[in-house]
Design a protein around this motif. Structure first.
Motif, PDB file in Angstrom:
ATOM      1  N   VAL A  80     -56.097  74.023  14.943  1.00 48.74           N
ATOM      2  CA  VAL A  80     -55.758  72.583  14.997  1.00 48.74           C
ATOM      3  C   VAL A  80     -54.586  72.299  15.943  1.00 48.74           C
ATOM      4  N   VAL A  81     -53.885  73.360  16.374  1.00 50.09           N
ATOM      5  CA  VAL A  81     -52.813  73.157  17.358  1.00 50.09           C
ATOM      6  C   VAL A  81     -53.413  73.395  18.735  1.00 50.09           C
ATOM      7  N   SER A 103     -56.369  67.094  16.151  1.00 51.69           N
ATOM      8  CA  SER A 103     -55.593  68.231  16.650  1.00 51.69           C
ATOM      9  C   SER A 103     -54.200  67.753  17.067  1.00 51.69           C
ATOM     10  N   TYR A 104     -53.315  68.708  17.322  1.00 51.67           N
ATOM     11  CA  TYR A 104     -51.899  68.376  17.499  1.00 51.67           C
ATOM     12  C   TYR A 104     -51.289  69.169  18.656  1.00 51.67           C
ATOM     13  N   LEU A 105     -50.213  68.612  19.191  1.00 47.08           N
ATOM     14  CA  LEU A 105     -49.406  69.300  20.199  1.00 47.08           C
ATOM     15  C   LEU A 105     -48.054  69.588  19.564  1.00 47.08           C
ATOM     16  N   CYS A 106     -47.606  70.823  19.681  1.00 46.49           N
ATOM     17  CA  CYS A 106     -46.324  71.187  19.072  1.00 46.49           C
ATOM     18  C   CYS A 106     -45.266  71.445  20.142  1.00 46.49           C
ATOM     19  N   VAL A 107     -44.017  71.130  19.784  1.00 49.53           N
ATOM     20  CA  VAL A 107     -42.872  71.484  20.619  1.00 49.53           C
ATOM     21  C   VAL A 107     -41.978  72.378  19.768  1.00 49.53           C
ATOM     22  N   LEU A 108     -41.349  73.358  20.397  1.00 46.84           N
ATOM     23  CA  LEU A 108     -40.708  74.413  19.590  1.00 46.84           C
ATOM     24  C   LEU A 108     -39.525  75.049  20.302  1.00 46.84           C
ATOM     25  N   ASP A 109     -38.443  75.200  19.569  1.00 46.79           N
ATOM     26  CA  ASP A 109     -37.401  76.157  19.948  1.00 46.79           C
ATOM     27  C   ASP A 109     -37.486  77.261  18.893  1.00 46.79           C
ATOM     28  N   PRO A 110     -38.061  78.400  19.244  1.00 45.25           N
ATOM     29  CA  PRO A 110     -38.364  79.409  18.229  1.00 45.25           C
ATOM     30  C   PRO A 110     -37.129  79.998  17.551  1.00 45.25           C
ATOM     31  N   ILE A 111     -36.089  80.237  18.347  1.00 46.07           N
ATOM     32  CA  ILE A 111     -34.828  80.739  17.786  1.00 46.07           C
ATOM     33  C   ILE A 111     -33.687  79.955  18.436  1.00 46.07           C
ATOM     34  N   ILE A 126     -36.821  75.222  15.509  1.00 43.90           N
ATOM     35  CA  ILE A 126     -36.925  73.765  15.554  1.00 43.90           C
ATOM     36  C   ILE A 126     -38.340  73.397  16.002  1.00 43.90           C
ATOM     37  N   TYR A 127     -38.990  72.473  15.278  1.00 40.06           N
ATOM     38  CA  TYR A 127     -40.383  72.150  15.628  1.00 40.06           C
ATOM     39  C   TYR A 127     -40.657  70.650  15.571  1.00 40.06           C
ATOM     40  N   GLY A 128     -41.594  70.223  16.387  1.00 41.95           N
ATOM     41  CA  GLY A 128     -42.069  68.830  16.346  1.00 41.95           C
ATOM     42  C   GLY A 128     -43.577  68.825  16.535  1.00 41.95           C
ATOM     43  N   VAL A 129     -44.237  67.831  15.942  1.00 38.58           N
ATOM     44  CA  VAL A 129     -45.701  67.771  15.988  1.00 38.58           C
ATOM     45  C   VAL A 129     -46.150  66.387  16.463  1.00 38.58           C
ATOM     46  N   PHE A 130     -46.841  66.372  17.613  1.00 41.98           N
ATOM     47  CA  PHE A 130     -47.439  65.126  18.127  1.00 41.98           C
ATOM     48  C   PHE A 130     -48.940  65.162  17.838  1.00 41.98           C
ATOM     49  N   PRO A 131     -49.580  64.032  17.593  1.00 36.95           N
ATOM     50  CA  PRO A 131     -51.048  64.018  17.587  1.00 36.95           C
ATOM     51  C   PRO A 131     -51.545  64.082  19.033  1.00 36.95           C
ATOM     52  N   THR A 132     -52.653  64.756  19.283  1.00 38.25           N
ATOM     53  CA  THR A 132     -53.234  64.680  20.634  1.00 38.25           C
ATOM     54  C   THR A 132     -53.718  63.239  20.837  1.00 38.25           C
ATOM     55  N   GLU A 141     -47.885  69.393  32.014  1.00 35.45           N
ATOM     56  CA  GLU A 141     -46.813  68.860  31.153  1.00 35.45           C
ATOM     57  C   GLU A 141     -47.125  67.467  30.609  1.00 35.45           C
ATOM     58  N   GLN A 142     -47.999  66.717  31.282  1.00 33.85           N
ATOM     59  CA  GLN A 142     -48.170  65.301  30.967  1.00 33.85           C
ATOM     60  C   GLN A 142     -48.419  64.989  29.487  1.00 33.85           C
ATOM     61  N   PRO A 143     -49.287  65.760  28.796  1.00 31.38           N
ATOM     62  CA  PRO A 143     -49.568  65.415  27.384  1.00 31.38           C
ATOM     63  C   PRO A 143     -48.334  65.455  26.485  1.00 31.38           C
ATOM     64  N   PHE A 144     -47.250  66.125  26.964  1.00 29.04           N
ATOM     65  CA  PHE A 144     -46.054  66.270  26.120  1.00 29.04           C
ATOM     66  C   PHE A 144     -44.949  65.271  26.489  1.00 29.04           C
ATOM     67  N   LEU A 145     -45.156  64.554  27.578  1.00 25.16           N
ATOM     68  CA  LEU A 145     -44.073  63.660  28.046  1.00 25.16           C
ATOM     69  C   LEU A 145     -44.167  62.333  27.310  1.00 25.16           C
ATOM     70  N   ARG A 146     -43.693  62.366  26.071  1.00 28.13           N
ATOM     71  CA  ARG A 146     -43.859  61.240  25.135  1.00 28.13           C
ATOM     72  C   ARG A 146     -42.540  60.979  24.407  1.00 28.13           C
ATOM     73  N   PRO A 147     -42.373  59.758  23.904  1.00 26.17           N
ATOM     74  CA  PRO A 147     -41.149  59.471  23.146  1.00 26.17           C
ATOM     75  C   PRO A 147     -41.208  60.098  21.753  1.00 26.17           C
ATOM     76  N   GLY A 148     -40.063  60.339  21.163  1.00 26.78           N
ATOM     77  CA  GLY A 148     -40.029  60.930  19.822  1.00 26.78           C
ATOM     78  C   GLY A 148     -40.648  60.025  18.766  1.00 26.78           C
ATOM     79  N   THR A 149     -40.812  58.758  19.092  1.00 31.16           N
ATOM     80  CA  THR A 149     -41.469  57.851  18.142  1.00 31.16           C
ATOM     81  C   THR A 149     -42.933  58.227  17.954  1.00 31.16           C
ATOM     82  N   ASP A 150     -43.481  59.079  18.826  1.00 33.10           N
ATOM     83  CA  ASP A 150     -44.880  59.510  18.677  1.00 33.10           C
ATOM     84  C   ASP A 150     -45.054  60.645  17.667  1.00 33.10           C
TER      85      ASP A 150
END
Ligand code: P6P
Length: 321
Positions: A80-81, A103-111, A126-132, A141-150
């Protein structure tokens, strides 16, 4: 509504989409593995590194590699990611998913705060989850260039005196603590709110000479009547602010003219949490959550935590300190 999430002992409030529950289960599973690695400390057999420099311009720590591999394996297996931006990876990665499922797009700082790892001081993920988004091609990079409100969910895992996982969903922030014997996370705080009291401020005071005069005066104003606490890992400082009250500042400085904190997988993730918990997050000239990054590793100044203190900083910066 509450749904079961594998690895969490009871159904999780605020989750109403089974596919999101599966994405979160991947994060829970990877976090439990990373926690086990981190707890081994110097006894852990780490991957060999030879001073490689990552996309951030920082020396790669073996734990960064292990953390990245652990989360990538979990996301890739989740079905699903669909994609990941990771602090340790120069380019986004994309994974196959079930086309019949959200499905989802994740952003991550693993450590986060790796330099603390060798001295047994708290670090985190640190993790964040956007809907595709329908019609958005999953490449580059384009699918991830979104505001945190997403975001539909964000959070972090703290590998400290205990391992806690914080999860923010619309209007709710929850904390789960890892029960080592069972390997399950158990709910320990059901509705976290940033306290009205603000006894602490966090900033690297050693950089004072690098700040412009407006920032120097803003920090001077916000420190009045408060104690300085600075761990050197944002996850730790933010968690204290969320539980005890406080404000965290990482201004731009002469060495980091755009700030040091990364927009996507640090500032926006914590800003989403802060706002769900009644706090605030600013880049000095506006809210973090409305910022749309131009690139996935873009940096920003960050002022976050108690809403009154953040407004105090913004006011001082607008007035030139
Ligand atoms: P400095 C860790 O590398 C990090 O990104 C944050 O977790 C932390 O708050 C900050 O950098 C510390 O930076 O420049 O004060 O050492």
């Amino acid at each position: 509504m509450a749904l079961p999430v594998d690895g969490i002992a009871t159904p999780v409030e605020g989750i109403d989409e089974p596919a999101l529950a599966r994405a979160l289960a991947a994060i829970v599973s990877a976090s439990r593995d990373v926690s086990r690695h981190v707890r081994s400390g110097a006894l852990l057999e780490l991957p060999e590194t030879h001073g490689e420099i990552n996309v951030q311009g920082e020396v790669v720590h073996p734990l960064d590699i292990l953390g990245t591999e652990t989360f990538v394996r979990a996301f890739d297996a989740s079905n699903v990611v669909a994609g990941l931006v990771c602090e340790e990876l120069a380019e986004p990665q994309f994974y196959s998913v079930d086309p019949a499922s959200p499905s989802y797009l994740c952003v991550l700082d693993p450590i986060d705060g790796t330099s603390n790892a060798d001295i047994a001081i708290t670090i985190g993920s640190i993790y964040g989850v956007f809907p595709t988004e329908a019609g958005v091609e999953l490449s580059g990079e384009q699918p991830f260039l979104r505001p945190g409100t997403d975001f539909v969910a964000t959070g972090y895992v703290l590998y400290g005196s205990s391992t806690v996982l914080v999860l923010a969903t619309p209007g709710r922030v929850q904390e789960f603590t890892l029960h080592d014997a069972s390997g399950e996370f158990r709910l320990t705080r059901a509705d976290m709110r940033i306290p009205d009291t603000c006894p602490y401020y966090s900033v690297n005071q050693g950089y004072e000479d690098r700040w412009d005069p407006a920032v120097q005066r803003a920090v001077q104003a916000v420190r009045q009547g408060r104690s300085l606490r600075y761990v050197g890992s944002l996850v730790s400082d933010f968690h204290r602010d969320l539980v005890r009250g406080g404000v965290f500042l990482y201004p731009a400085d002469s060495k980091n003219p755009n700030g040091k904190i990364r927009v996507l997988y640090e500032a926006a993730v914590f800003a989403y949490i802060a706002e769900q918990a009644g706090g605030a997050a600013s880049i000095g000239v506006g809210p973090v959550l409305e910022l749309v990054p131009d690139s996935v590793h873009q940096r920003t100044p960050l002022f976050i935590g108690n809403a009154v203190a953040v407004e105090q900083i913004d006011h001082a910066l607008r007035a030139g300190g």
